[in-house]
Scaffold this active site. Structure first.
Site, mmCIF file in Angstrom:
data_model
loop_
_atom_site.group_PDB
_atom_site.id
_atom_site.type_symbol
_atom_site.label_atom_id
_atom_site.label_comp_id
_atom_site.label_asym_id
_atom_site.label_seq_id
_atom_site.Cartn_x
_atom_site.Cartn_y
_atom_site.Cartn_z
ATOM 1 N N SER A 46 0.802 -1.229 0.000
ATOM 2 C CA SER A 46 0.000 0.000 0.000
ATOM 3 C C SER A 46 0.831 1.274 0.000
ATOM 4 C CB SER A 46 -0.978 0.017 1.174
ATOM 5 O OG SER A 46 -0.302 0.254 2.385
ATOM 6 N N LYS A 88 0.847 4.460 6.598
ATOM 7 C CA LYS A 88 0.095 5.313 5.672
ATOM 8 C C LYS A 88 0.697 6.719 5.699
ATOM 9 C CE LYS A 88 -2.882 2.041 4.926
ATOM 10 N NZ LYS A 88 -2.752 1.242 3.744
#
Length: 187
Positions: A46, A88
Site C-alpha cells: 500500500s 500510511k
C-alpha cells in the site's frame, strides 16, 4: 617502583576509565533511542514505491509528543479492531477539508503537490486512468485522514480503514534500515 612505572599505570588506568565511560555513554544513548524508536516491518504494497513489502523501518514514537504531525508524514497506525498496524501517509489534519479532483489534491481549497506520487501518476496516465479517484471529505476534530502511496491498492481513510485518532498513531517513519543496502529516509 620507579616514577616511570607509576606513570604508565596511571595512564593505563585513565585509558580504561575513558573506554568504560564511552561504553557506558553508548549504552545509555542506545537505551534512550530505543525508548523513542521502535522497529517496524512493512507488510504489503500500500505504500509502494515509497516503502516496499518486507522493508524494516524505525518509527519515531517521540514525534507524537514533541510537536505533532505534519501533512506528508509517513505514519504507523495501530488498528484496534484488527490488532494490526499499518503504514500510511498523513494527508489531512483535524478540521481540514480534503478533496481530490482529477487526480489533484486540495487541502482547504488549496492545491497541494504530492511529489512522492510523480512516478506513479506518470505510469497510470499512460493507461488513461487516475491514480486517485475523486472524493471530498471533512476531517473531524481529533481525527486524521491518511492514504497509502499506492492509491490503486491501499485500504485507507477513503475505503474502510477510517480516520485514526492521535491515540491510534504509534509514530512517524524515521528511517528504512533494512535491507541494509537500501538504507534511507523515506519521504
Amino acid at each position: 617502583m620507579n616514577a616511570k612505572t607509576i606513570t604508565l599505570k596511571k595512564k593505563a588506568k585513565t585509558k580504561w576509565i575513558v573506554i568504560l565511560s564511552i561504553i557506558f555513554i553508548a549504552a545509555l544513548i542506545f537505551t534512550v533511542r530505543m525508548a523513542f524508536y521502535k522497529p517496524f516491518l512493512v507488510e504489503g504494497s500500500s505504500m509502494a514505491p515509497t516503502l516496499k513489502d518486507s522493508e524494516r523501518i524505525l518509527v519515531d514514537k517521540a514525534a507524537k509528543y514533541t510537536g505533532g504531525f505534519d501533512r506528508g508524514d509517513i505514519l504507523v497506525i495501530h488498528d484496534k479492531q484488527s490488532g494490526r498496524s499499518f503504514v500510511k501517509r498523513l494527508i489531512g489534519l483535524p478540521g481540514d477539508s480534503v478533496k481530490m479532483k482529477n487526480d489533484q489534491l486540495y487541502i482547504n481549497d488549496k492545491k497541494v503537490e504530492e511529489p512522492y506520487l510523480k512516478e506513479q501518476k506518470q505510469k497510470v496516465k499512460k493507461l488513461g486512468v487516475a491514480l486517485t479517484g475523486d472524493f471530498e471529505v471533512e476531517v473531524p476534530s481529533g481525527k486524521y485522514f491518511v492514504m497509502g502511496d499506492n492509491r490503486l491498492n491501499s485500504m485507507d481513510s477513503r475505503n474502510g480503514m477510517g480516520m485514526p485518532s492521535e491515540e491510534d498513531i504509534i509514530g512517524t517513519e524515521s528511517l528504512v534500515f533494512y535491507p541494509f543496502g537500501e538504507m534511507r529516509q523515506a519521504k
